[in-house]
Design a protein around this motif. Structure first.
Motif, PDB file in Angstrom:
ATOM      1  N   THR A   1     -84.639  13.905  39.166  1.00  0.00           N
ATOM      2  CA  THR A   1     -85.665  14.895  39.508  1.00  0.00           C
ATOM      3  C   THR A   1     -85.048  16.283  39.595  1.00  0.00           C
ATOM      4  O   THR A   1     -85.608  17.254  39.083  1.00  0.00           O
ATOM      5  CB  THR A   1     -86.351  14.520  40.839  1.00  0.00           C
ATOM      6  OG1 THR A   1     -86.968  13.240  40.688  1.00  0.00           O
ATOM      7  CG2 THR A   1     -87.385  15.559  41.234  1.00  0.00           C
ATOM      8  N   ALA A   2     -83.881  16.387  40.230  1.00  0.00           N
ATOM      9  CA  ALA A   2     -83.198  17.682  40.337  1.00  0.00           C
ATOM     10  C   ALA A   2     -82.830  18.220  38.960  1.00  0.00           C
ATOM     11  O   ALA A   2     -82.979  19.419  38.690  1.00  0.00           O
ATOM     12  CB  ALA A   2     -81.953  17.545  41.213  1.00  0.00           C
TER      13      ALA A   2
ATOM     14  N   GLU B   1     -82.614   5.011  44.540  1.00  0.00           N
ATOM     15  CA  GLU B   1     -83.337   6.177  45.064  1.00  0.00           C
ATOM     16  C   GLU B   1     -82.520   7.454  44.853  1.00  0.00           C
ATOM     17  O   GLU B   1     -83.071   8.492  44.470  1.00  0.00           O
ATOM     18  CB  GLU B   1     -83.632   5.985  46.556  1.00  0.00           C
ATOM     19  CG  GLU B   1     -84.428   7.119  47.166  1.00  0.00           C
ATOM     20  CD  GLU B   1     -84.722   6.888  48.642  1.00  0.00           C
ATOM     21  OE1 GLU B   1     -84.973   7.888  49.334  1.00  0.00           O
ATOM     22  OE2 GLU B   1     -84.693   5.729  49.093  1.00  0.00           O
ATOM     23  N   GLU B   2     -81.227   7.399  45.081  1.00  0.00           N
ATOM     24  CA  GLU B   2     -80.374   8.576  44.873  1.00  0.00           C
ATOM     25  C   GLU B   2     -80.332   8.973  43.394  1.00  0.00           C
ATOM     26  O   GLU B   2     -80.378  10.160  43.057  1.00  0.00           O
ATOM     27  CB  GLU B   2     -78.962   8.312  45.388  1.00  0.00           C
ATOM     28  CG  GLU B   2     -78.882   8.233  46.901  1.00  0.00           C
ATOM     29  CD  GLU B   2     -77.547   7.731  47.405  1.00  0.00           C
ATOM     30  OE1 GLU B   2     -77.116   8.183  48.486  1.00  0.00           O
ATOM     31  OE2 GLU B   2     -76.905   6.890  46.720  1.00  0.00           O
ATOM     32  N   ARG B   3     -80.276   7.979  42.507  1.00  0.00           N
ATOM     33  CA  ARG B   3     -80.285   8.283  41.066  1.00  0.00           C
ATOM     34  C   ARG B   3     -81.589   8.960  40.670  1.00  0.00           C
ATOM     35  O   ARG B   3     -81.599   9.906  39.878  1.00  0.00           O
ATOM     36  CB  ARG B   3     -80.050   7.009  40.254  1.00  0.00           C
ATOM     37  CG  ARG B   3     -78.615   6.506  40.339  1.00  0.00           C
ATOM     38  CD  ARG B   3     -78.324   5.416  39.333  1.00  0.00           C
ATOM     39  NE  ARG B   3     -79.064   4.188  39.542  1.00  0.00           N
ATOM     40  CZ  ARG B   3     -78.660   3.178  40.317  1.00  0.00           C
ATOM     41  NH1 ARG B   3     -77.512   3.242  40.965  1.00  0.00           N
ATOM     42  NH2 ARG B   3     -79.398   2.098  40.437  1.00  0.00           N
ATOM     43  N   GLU B   4     -82.703   8.490  41.228  1.00  0.00           N
ATOM     44  CA  GLU B   4     -83.993   9.120  40.941  1.00  0.00           C
ATOM     45  C   GLU B   4     -84.018  10.562  41.451  1.00  0.00           C
ATOM     46  O   GLU B   4     -84.574  11.450  40.795  1.00  0.00           O
ATOM     47  CB  GLU B   4     -85.125   8.309  41.560  1.00  0.00           C
ATOM     48  CG  GLU B   4     -85.367   6.992  40.848  1.00  0.00           C
ATOM     49  CD  GLU B   4     -86.437   6.134  41.520  1.00  0.00           C
ATOM     50  OE1 GLU B   4     -87.246   6.677  42.308  1.00  0.00           O
ATOM     51  OE2 GLU B   4     -86.462   4.925  41.251  1.00  0.00           O
ATOM     52  N   THR B   5     -83.416  10.806  42.605  1.00  0.00           N
ATOM     53  CA  THR B   5     -83.352  12.164  43.151  1.00  0.00           C
ATOM     54  C   THR B   5     -82.560  13.081  42.230  1.00  0.00           C
ATOM     55  O   THR B   5     -82.957  14.219  41.958  1.00  0.00           O
ATOM     56  CB  THR B   5     -82.720  12.147  44.559  1.00  0.00           C
ATOM     57  OG1 THR B   5     -83.533  11.350  45.419  1.00  0.00           O
ATOM     58  CG2 THR B   5     -82.568  13.547  45.131  1.00  0.00           C
TER      59      THR B   5
END
Length: 82
Positions: free
Chosen positions: A71-72, A64-68
């Motif tokens: 996205t950033a 989830e953090e990698r996806e965030t």
């Protein structure tokens, strides 16, 4: 500062990483370019940094953090377009 830059360039020149030539438009200046060995060193360093970053993302962040982060990055890329 000019003195520290001269020392840095001298060390790079001794290692064969740069080539210096007189500036044809201004004899007080020098043109500095990378040699093939210099380009190889830069590319090798870049590859090591990229590998470190990929491992750090994998080891330290959840999916989830990698996806965030991705996205950033997409948002920042969009912001930098004209």
């Amino acid at each position: 500062r000019p003195q520290s830059m001269a020392a840095t360039l001298g060390a790079l020149d001794q290692q064969g990483l740069i080539r210096r030539a007189p500036d044809p438009d201004d004899g007080r200046r020098q043109l500095v370019t990378l040699t093939e060995a210099g380009r190889a060193r830069v590319e090798g360093n870049r590859q090591l940094r990229e590998e470190w970053l990929a491992r750090a993302f994998q080891d330290r962040f959840t999916e989830e953090e990698r996806e965030t982060v991705l996205t950033a990055l997409e948002l920042l890329e969009r912001l930098s377009r004209p």
